[in-house]
Every structure is written in C-alpha cells, then in structure tokens.
Design a protein around this motif. Structure first.
Motif, PDB file in Angstrom:
ATOM      1  N   SER A 621       0.820  -1.220   0.000  1.00  0.00           N
ATOM      2  CA  SER A 621       0.000   0.000   0.000  1.00  0.00           C
ATOM      3  C   SER A 621       0.851   1.265   0.000  1.00  0.00           C
ATOM      4  O   SER A 621       0.499   2.257  -0.623  1.00  0.00           O
ATOM      5  CB  SER A 621      -0.941  -0.007   1.212  1.00  0.00           C
ATOM      6  OG  SER A 621      -1.704   1.167   1.263  1.00  0.00           O
ATOM      7  N   GLU A 622       1.994   1.255   0.693  1.00  0.00           N
ATOM      8  CA  GLU A 622       2.819   2.464   0.761  1.00  0.00           C
ATOM      9  C   GLU A 622       3.325   2.860  -0.625  1.00  0.00           C
ATOM     10  O   GLU A 622       3.423   4.057  -0.939  1.00  0.00           O
ATOM     11  CB  GLU A 622       3.991   2.251   1.718  1.00  0.00           C
ATOM     12  CG  GLU A 622       4.926   1.117   1.318  1.00  0.00           C
ATOM     13  CD  GLU A 622       6.186   1.080   2.176  1.00  0.00           C
ATOM     14  OE1 GLU A 622       6.512   2.104   2.787  1.00  0.00           O
ATOM     15  OE2 GLU A 622       6.847   0.020   2.209  1.00  0.00           O
ATOM     16  N   GLU A 624       1.796   2.060  -3.536  1.00  0.00           N
ATOM     17  CA  GLU A 624       0.628   2.466  -4.325  1.00  0.00           C
ATOM     18  C   GLU A 624       0.214   3.892  -3.992  1.00  0.00           C
ATOM     19  O   GLU A 624      -0.038   4.708  -4.893  1.00  0.00           O
ATOM     20  CB  GLU A 624      -0.529   1.499  -4.057  1.00  0.00           C
ATOM     21  CG  GLU A 624      -0.265   0.075  -4.524  1.00  0.00           C
ATOM     22  CD  GLU A 624      -1.344  -0.892  -4.079  1.00  0.00           C
ATOM     23  OE1 GLU A 624      -1.447  -1.972  -4.681  1.00  0.00           O
ATOM     24  OE2 GLU A 624      -2.075  -0.579  -3.106  1.00  0.00           O
ATOM     25  N   ARG A 625       0.152   4.201  -2.710  1.00  0.00           N
ATOM     26  CA  ARG A 625      -0.293   5.537  -2.301  1.00  0.00           C
ATOM     27  C   ARG A 625       0.744   6.599  -2.651  1.00  0.00           C
ATOM     28  O   ARG A 625       0.381   7.745  -2.953  1.00  0.00           O
ATOM     29  CB  ARG A 625      -0.619   5.542  -0.816  1.00  0.00           C
ATOM     30  CG  ARG A 625      -1.810   4.662  -0.454  1.00  0.00           C
ATOM     31  CD  ARG A 625      -2.236   4.815   0.984  1.00  0.00           C
ATOM     32  NE  ARG A 625      -2.672   6.168   1.296  1.00  0.00           N
ATOM     33  CZ  ARG A 625      -3.176   6.542   2.469  1.00  0.00           C
ATOM     34  NH1 ARG A 625      -3.319   5.650   3.432  1.00  0.00           N
ATOM     35  NH2 ARG A 625      -3.539   7.787   2.675  1.00  0.00           N
ATOM     36  N   TYR A 626       2.019   6.243  -2.612  1.00  0.00           N
ATOM     37  CA  TYR A 626       3.047   7.219  -2.979  1.00  0.00           C
ATOM     38  C   TYR A 626       2.876   7.639  -4.434  1.00  0.00           C
ATOM     39  O   TYR A 626       2.987   8.821  -4.775  1.00  0.00           O
ATOM     40  CB  TYR A 626       4.437   6.628  -2.757  1.00  0.00           C
ATOM     41  CG  TYR A 626       5.558   7.597  -3.101  1.00  0.00           C
ATOM     42  CD1 TYR A 626       5.963   8.579  -2.201  1.00  0.00           C
ATOM     43  CD2 TYR A 626       6.192   7.542  -4.345  1.00  0.00           C
ATOM     44  CE1 TYR A 626       6.973   9.477  -2.524  1.00  0.00           C
ATOM     45  CE2 TYR A 626       7.201   8.431  -4.681  1.00  0.00           C
ATOM     46  CZ  TYR A 626       7.588   9.402  -3.769  1.00  0.00           C
ATOM     47  OH  TYR A 626       8.575  10.296  -4.090  1.00  0.00           O
ATOM     48  N   CYS A 628       0.105   7.639  -6.351  1.00  0.00           N
ATOM     49  CA  CYS A 628      -1.091   8.440  -6.668  1.00  0.00           C
ATOM     50  C   CYS A 628      -1.235   9.672  -5.781  1.00  0.00           C
ATOM     51  O   CYS A 628      -1.957  10.605  -6.156  1.00  0.00           O
ATOM     52  CB  CYS A 628      -2.352   7.574  -6.607  1.00  0.00           C
ATOM     53  SG  CYS A 628      -2.629   6.734  -5.059  1.00  0.00           S
ATOM     54  N   GLU A 629      -0.568   9.702  -4.619  1.00  0.00           N
ATOM     55  CA  GLU A 629      -0.705  10.862  -3.727  1.00  0.00           C
ATOM     56  C   GLU A 629       0.456  11.843  -3.837  1.00  0.00           C
ATOM     57  O   GLU A 629       0.260  13.056  -3.737  1.00  0.00           O
ATOM     58  CB  GLU A 629      -0.830  10.390  -2.279  1.00  0.00           C
ATOM     59  CG  GLU A 629      -2.120   9.640  -1.982  1.00  0.00           C
ATOM     60  CD  GLU A 629      -2.173   9.109  -0.548  1.00  0.00           C
ATOM     61  OE1 GLU A 629      -1.258   9.439   0.237  1.00  0.00           O
ATOM     62  OE2 GLU A 629      -3.111   8.361  -0.226  1.00  0.00           O
ATOM     63  N   LEU A 665      -5.185   2.595  -8.757  1.00  0.00           N
ATOM     64  CA  LEU A 665      -4.774   3.104  -7.452  1.00  0.00           C
ATOM     65  C   LEU A 665      -5.351   4.497  -7.261  1.00  0.00           C
ATOM     66  O   LEU A 665      -5.293   5.332  -8.175  1.00  0.00           O
ATOM     67  CB  LEU A 665      -3.241   3.165  -7.363  1.00  0.00           C
ATOM     68  CG  LEU A 665      -2.455   1.973  -7.942  1.00  0.00           C
ATOM     69  CD1 LEU A 665      -0.963   2.227  -7.833  1.00  0.00           C
ATOM     70  CD2 LEU A 665      -2.844   0.687  -7.236  1.00  0.00           C
ATOM     71  N   PRO A 667      -5.831   7.966  -4.436  1.00  0.00           N
ATOM     72  CA  PRO A 667      -5.342   8.575  -3.199  1.00  0.00           C
ATOM     73  C   PRO A 667      -6.153   8.115  -1.992  1.00  0.00           C
ATOM     74  O   PRO A 667      -7.353   7.873  -2.091  1.00  0.00           O
ATOM     75  CB  PRO A 667      -5.538  10.073  -3.460  1.00  0.00           C
ATOM     76  CG  PRO A 667      -5.493  10.211  -4.943  1.00  0.00           C
ATOM     77  CD  PRO A 667      -6.135   8.960  -5.471  1.00  0.00           C
ATOM     78  N   LYS A 668      -5.475   7.966  -0.888  1.00  0.00           N
ATOM     79  CA  LYS A 668      -6.035   7.579   0.398  1.00  0.00           C
ATOM     80  C   LYS A 668      -6.197   6.074   0.550  1.00  0.00           C
ATOM     81  O   LYS A 668      -6.000   5.530   1.623  1.00  0.00           O
ATOM     82  CB  LYS A 668      -7.388   8.257   0.665  1.00  0.00           C
ATOM     83  CG  LYS A 668      -7.960   7.950   2.048  1.00  0.00           C
ATOM     84  CD  LYS A 668      -9.247   8.687   2.283  1.00  0.00           C
ATOM     85  CE  LYS A 668      -9.835   8.300   3.622  1.00  0.00           C
ATOM     86  NZ  LYS A 668      -8.977   8.687   4.757  1.00  0.00           N
ATOM     87  N   GLY A 670      -5.143   3.490  -2.079  1.00  0.00           N
ATOM     88  CA  GLY A 670      -4.242   2.611  -2.804  1.00  0.00           C
ATOM     89  C   GLY A 670      -5.050   1.848  -3.832  1.00  0.00           C
ATOM     90  O   GLY A 670      -5.868   2.432  -4.555  1.00  0.00           O
TER      91      GLY A 670
END
Length: 748
Positions: A621-622, A624-626, A628-629, A665, A667-668, A670
């Motif tokens: 998840s870290e 994936e979120r990196y 898109c965020e 993916l 944001p928030k 993933g």
C-alpha cells in the motif's frame, strides 16, 4: 401499464410548440415511454375530426387536447403524483390547467399573428400572471398544488418558458420568477424530434413501466423532504413526523420541551417544540428518558426564531412511542444513565463495540446512506450500459484466487456448538482381502472392470482422490468439501461467454489473517465481465464506473459529504479530492515504469519505504499511495504485472514474463480496482494452471469456455467497502459496514 404504445402525432411546427412540449415534458418526468411522429394536418384530422394539428394516439383511442394528453400520461404513472395525491388535489390541478389554457395559452397562441397590435394579449397575460403571483405569495407554496410537481406546474412552466411576449416573462425578484427558476430545471423539454422511440411501449435498459397502483404511502413525512429547500415548502402546513430524539431539553420552567428529532433520512434533525398549553401529555413526553426516545409528532412548520435551524415544528399532538429504559441495569427504570449512545461524543471504536445501536450516530448513519447511494449508482451504471446482473454462488467448491484462504462450510460438526467430543468421519483403508481365496472368475471380472474404467475415464475431469485418514466429506451435506466464495468472477465468466456483458455484486469471504484498516473477512465485490474486449476496454470501463460513482455521490450525497468533510473522523478537503477524480484522466503506466519511478524516488529524492521497490514484488500500500498521492496526485492505472504474482486466468503477454492485468490506485486507499484480460487461449491457460500448481482438471468447466467458442474477454473486481472508504474519507473499513465482526459481538 397497458402494452399499447403512446405516439404523439403532429405537424413539424406543432411538435415544437408549447402544446406538444407540455406532453413531452410530462412523459419524461413520469417515465412514460412516448414516441413522436411527424404527420400532416390532414392525417391528424383523419385520426380524429377534433384534431387540428396534434393528436396523442393511445392504442385505438385518440386524445386531442394537450391538457387531456397530459392527464392520460399522468394516469399511466400514478407513482409520479402528477395528478396530486387526493381527489381534492386532482380537482385543483384540473382547475389550474383550465386557467392556464384560457388565460395564457390561448392569448399567446394569437400573439404574433397578422393582427398587428398585441396590446390586448399582453394585458390578458399580465393579468393572469398577477393572479398566479398573488396565489403563490399568499399560499407560500413551492408548487401550484400539494407538495410535489404536478401537471399544473408543468403546464405553467412550459407555457412561460417558451413564450415570446415580454409580458409573459415574470419580473426579476418576483415570487413567480423564483418559482419558475426552481421548477424549470426539473423539466426536460427536449424537442420532439430527439425523443427516443421505444419498441412496444417499453424500452430494454430504458424507462421502466409505471406502477399501476401505488398502495404504499407513508403516514408521515420524512425529515429529509421536510427540510429540503430550507423547509420553505412546508411553512404553515400541518405535518406528521416520527423519529428518535437526539437531544431533549426543558425550558420556560418546564412549560416547554425541545426535542431534536431525527428519522435517519438525513443527517440533520428537526427541532420540535412541545408547549404545555397545546400538548396535553407533555409530562409523559418529558419523562421519556431523553436521548434515544422515539416519538410521533403532529404540528405546524413555522420559521424558527432561534439560531441553527431555518424552521421548526410547533407540536400540537405528541405520542411517545418508546421511552429509554436506561435508568438501571435491568432496564426497568426510565432514564438515559446506561443508554450506550448518549449525546456526548463517542470514539469510533466505542461505537463498533455497540454495533446494534451505532446506526443512531451521525457517522454511521451517514456512511450507510452513502453506501446505499453507491449500491444504487452501481446498478444504475451497469444497467444503463446494457449489462445483466448475475447472482453467483456463495457456496462453492472452486477457489478463484488459488490462495487457499477460504472458509469451509460443513454440517459434520452438528448443530449443537456445545457438543463435546465431536468425531469427524475419516476415509478408512479398504478392507484387506485374501487374494488367494478369490476365484479366477472374480479376479478376471475385476481386471476387466478396471480396464473398462480406464477407457471411459474423461481425461479432462478430476479423479476423485481418497487419502486414508483425511476427513470424509462424502458424509457431508454436499458430499464434498464446500467453501464460502472468495470471488464470483469465474462463475460470472460462464454467463459472459453467452450474454456478452454481465456483472455480479455480492458478498465474498477471505480467511486472511490481516487486521489492517483496509481488510475484512467478509466484504462485497462488484465484478463486471465484458466479452469481445481487451485490457484497454476493461480499463476504460473501470475508469468510467469509478467516475460515475464519484459524480453520483457529489450530486446526491452533498449533505453527508459536507458532514464527513467537517467531522473530526472524516477528511478535510474531501470534496476537492473527489472532484479531482472527475476533472482528470487517470494516469496510465506499466508496472515496470512504476518500479522505476519508486526506485528513482529512493535513489534521488531520499524517500524511505518499509519495503524496497524491486521488480517482481506485489506492491504494498505504501508504494501504491506514494504513486497516486505524491507523484501524480490523482488516480493511477498500473498495467502488465509480473505473471508470478498474478492469478492463473490472466492473459499472458508476448514477453511471457508479464500478464495483461491492471490495478487502479487512488489517493487515500491505494488499490481500489483490480482487473485483467482473461486468458482465452486453451493451450496457454492449461500451461498457466500447471505453472501455478493448479491441476487443470480441477477447473475443467472453466477450460470448456475456451474449448467451445472462445472469445477475448476481460473484467475487474472492486471491493465495495473500499469504495465507501474512498467516498467518505473515513479511515477504518469497519466503519463503513453495517455489522463489524469482533469477538465481543460475534453474534453479528
């Protein structure tokens, strides 16, 4: 509704005039299928001598005036309430239709003719508008009749919106002007030439047939409808409401009782004022136990003199339906001392521990309203795009993902969970036989039977394997091992390979030993499957679907989204994040490119991850979120994953290292959607099964779909609860499900 088709026939000119446009608007508002046909005036007259240039054909019955046409449509859709909700309202609507016809439509119909001066027409229309202005001002109504749009509103709005005379346009700031600005957007006066012509009166994936008889009617008004438009629609009207008290407060030395009432239809509550001079049983209501007590109240809606609410209910009659018996542990004493959902703020963890009562809290009730809206949006999206909803099995012997994380279902344990020394049946070794005692004839017979079994054995079907000492599931209910489904995908593919575009939406179960805020043992999955399609088609469908749900939430759940944005448990900037999803196309890049981006972030930007980004890992998840965020700041679609970390059914790419898979993916969250093009080549699919340690014979029926008329197809899966998390901004997935499963409340 009868199967007869409604056809509006008229000259090309007449079909664009207000008389026809009223009929069209009424049909569209009522969801009554209507087709239009351009004919000559002579053809109209041949249908009915009363018809000049416009006629509605309903079976063998011609209808010749616009008012009668609208009434015909309204009777075919009683649920639309276009004729009101009572005989009195019906009569009042009929009176307004006659007034609009004689005082507005007829004068306007001669305006512009070769009569020269239109001053007399303008005077007549202006006088009619003055009458309507006075009526709306004095009655303080949002609609001409009743509390919902009727034929009177449609007739007036269409006549004035299409009028060319300046005198037919209400002045700015007038009550009539405000009325029209609120009514007109609710109507669709698309020109007759663009109306879709249905076949046989009803369109597949189009308007539904209206309900012939509407039997169910509430004996109360929902607080959501009452507070719409600031409550102005119901000022000075007598209404009945019912719900649960969020707070109660005594005032004026006990002569007044303020009840903040909520019925779950909306997050806001209605302030209700009970006065001892008007409510006979005020003392009984005051002794209700406070927060949580239920009432049915009758009263008049008035403008509120206090702050915090636009209107309030001046109660004239009150009925205490259920007091709160929380004064003692036994529940024999009225009082709120032990009521778990008191008006003070509670943590989300506390509310999970009281799952049976937490729907009364604002957080959970708002989440459930959004959950309902997303389910409705899901079915609407796929229905409108021609998909068929297929119910797939919940009890199954198949393991779609091949991970083995399944819950078994059995009757071998019995129905008494307190039973001691439960013994499971096991497969026993075959009884030993003395081969020397068997006759030559018997030995020959057995050898022949074994040889025959080999000849008739289907090499594509699994061979029943019996392991001595293993549980004997032949004694179980289904005669074999059965589990709760982990996915409906494989099952729904069987219908896709015959019906083209299908989807399933149902519960799935994963025995994952994961206790994160993103995982559940029981969750709902939305899984569409499209035939004659590749991975690009699948991604396009997924992006359209996700954007549709976001748009639906922004337009239909505005109050609840505003609440979540301002709640300490929600997310600041929630609606801007959702709008960002709508305003931008999703970024698309391969898994390999994503790994390179992550590795660059580590090497050049000093970003630290718990897990090193190397090619071949299943992205956590870290990562994936990196992406898109932090990197792209919007949804990202990753494609072409390594084959070793994906399921056997995903199409092998030409490089034979990756598969045609895609994850979306956001944001928030993933990963919110995972999909792929399915492997439709029989030989390749068999090979992939073997590589993944799956005996192809165990999925023989799945291989049959490739053996008999295979086609390229694709699909994806979306975890419904993750969608709700994404929409609400909440942090824990257990806060968006109706019943969280914990050891302490496992009865749910």
């Amino acid at each position: 509704m009868t199967s007869a088709t409604l056809i509006l026939k008229g000259t090309a000119e007449e079909l664009e005039r207000p008389h026809a446009q009223k009929v069209i608007a009424a049909a569209k508002y009522a969801n009554v299928p209507l087709s239009c046909e351009t004919v000559t005036a002579e053809e109209c007259a041949s249908i009915s001598p009363l018809a000049k240039s416009l006629v509605l054909c309903y079976g063998d019955v011609p209808v010749t005036t616009s008012n009668a046409m609208m009434r015909t449509i309204a009777t075919l859709s009683p649920a639309s309430c276009l004729l009101g909700t009572s005989a009195a309202e019906d009569a009042t609507i009929d009176g307004w239709l006659s007034f609009i016809w004689t005082s507005i439509d007829l004068p306007l119909s001669v305006a512009g003719d070769e009569l020269g001066d239109n001053s007399a027409v303008e005077q007549d229309v202006a006088k009619a508008l003055e009458t309507i202005e006075k009526y709306l001002t004095e009655s303080k109504r949002a609609y001409m009749v009743g509390n919902s749009l009727s034929l009177a509103d449609i007739s007036l709005a269409v006549s004035l919106s299409l009028a060319s005379l300046p005198s037919a346009k209400p002045s700015e700031g007038s009550v009539l002007g405000e009325y029209l600005s609120s009514i007109t957007p609710k109507l669709d006066t698309t020109s007759a030439s663009s109306i879709v012509t249905p076949s046989g009166g009803i369109m597949l994936n189009g308007p539904c047939p209206p309900v012939d008889n509407k039997l169910y009617r509430r004996h109360r008004i929902r607080i959501k409808e009452l507070l719409a438009n600031g409550g102005k629609d119901y000022i000075d009207q007598t209404v009945t409401v019912a719900g649960w008290a969020r707070t109660t407060r005594n005032a004026n030395k006990g002569q007044l009782l303020f009840v903040e009432l909520n019925d779950g239809s909306i997050g806001e509550s209605l302030q209700c004022v009970l006065d001892a001079e008007k409510v006979e049983n005020l003392e009984e209501c005051k002794a209700c136990g406070g927060t949580g007590a239920s009432f049915q109240l009758v009263g008049t809606i008035i403008a509120s003199p206090g702050e915090g609410q636009a209107v309030e209910l001046a109660v004239s009659a009150a009925k205490l339906l259920g007091a709160v018996y929380g004064g003692d542990v036994e529940g024999n004493t009225v009082g709120g001392k032990l009521y778990p959902m008191s008006k003070k703020a509670h943590t989300l963890e506390y509310m999970r521990e009281h799952a049976h009562l937490r729907p009364r809290g604002r957080i959970h009730s708002a989440a459930m309203r959004i959950r309902h809206a997303m389910a409705y949006a899901t079915h609407t999206f796929f229905h409108n795009n021609g998909f068929l909803y297929i119910h797939t099995p919940i009890l199954t012997g198949a393991d779609c993902e091949g991970a083995g994380e399944q819950f078994g279902v059995t009757t071998l344990l019995g129905s008494d969970h307190l039973q001691k020394d439960v013994t499971l049946p096991v497969i026993e070794p075959p009884p030993e036989e003395d081969q020397e005692k068997l006759s030559k004839k018997e030995l020959k017979r057995r050898a022949k039977a074994a040889e025959k079994a080999k000849v008739t054995e289907d090499p594509t079907k699994p061979v029943e394997e019996k392991v001595v000492g293993a549980v004997d599931y032949s004694k179980d209910f289904f005669g074999k091992r059965v589990n709760l489904t982990v996915s409906g995908q494989l099952n729904v593919e069987t219908h896709a390979c015959a019906l083209s575009d299908v989807y399933t939406f149902g519960p799935t179960f994963r025995a994952e030993n994961s206790h994160t805020g993103r995982h559940l043992a029981e969750f709902w999955m939305i899984e569409p499957e499209i035939c004659f399609a590749d991975l690009a088609d699948d991604i396009n469908l997924a992006e359209d679907y996700l954007k549709y749900c976001v748009k639906f939430a922004l337009e239909n759940c505005a109050d609840d989204l505003e609440f979540f944005e301002t709640s300490p448990h929600g997310e600041e900037g929630l609606r801007d994040r959702l709008k960002n999803v709508l305003d931008n196309p999703f970024v698309r890049l391969t898994y390999t490119q994503a790994i390179e981006v992550l590795q660059k972030a580590v090497a050049e930007d000093g970003v630290k991850f718990e897990e090193e980004p190397v090619w071949g890992i299943d992205l956590p998840s870290e990562h994936e979120r990196y992406l898109c965020e932090k990197v792209y700041k919007k949804p990202v679609v990753l494609t072409d994953y390594p084959k070793d970390i994906k399921a056997f059914y995903m199409k092998l790419n030409e490089d034979e290292k990756t598969v045609a898979a895609a994850d979306i993916l956001v944001p928030k969250i993933g990963e919110i959607i995972g999909g792929s093009q399915r492997e439709h080549r029989l030989d390749v699919l068999k090979k992939r099964c073997e590589e993944m340690g799956l005996d192809p014979r165990q999925v023989w029926w799945y291989l049959d779909l490739r053996r008999y008329g295979t086609v390229p197809h694709a699909g994806f899966g979306l975890g419904f609860e993750r969608l709700i998390l994404f929409i609400t901004g909440l942090q824990n997935i257990r806060d968006v499900i109706p019943f969280p499963r914990y050891p302490q409340n496992a009865e749910f």
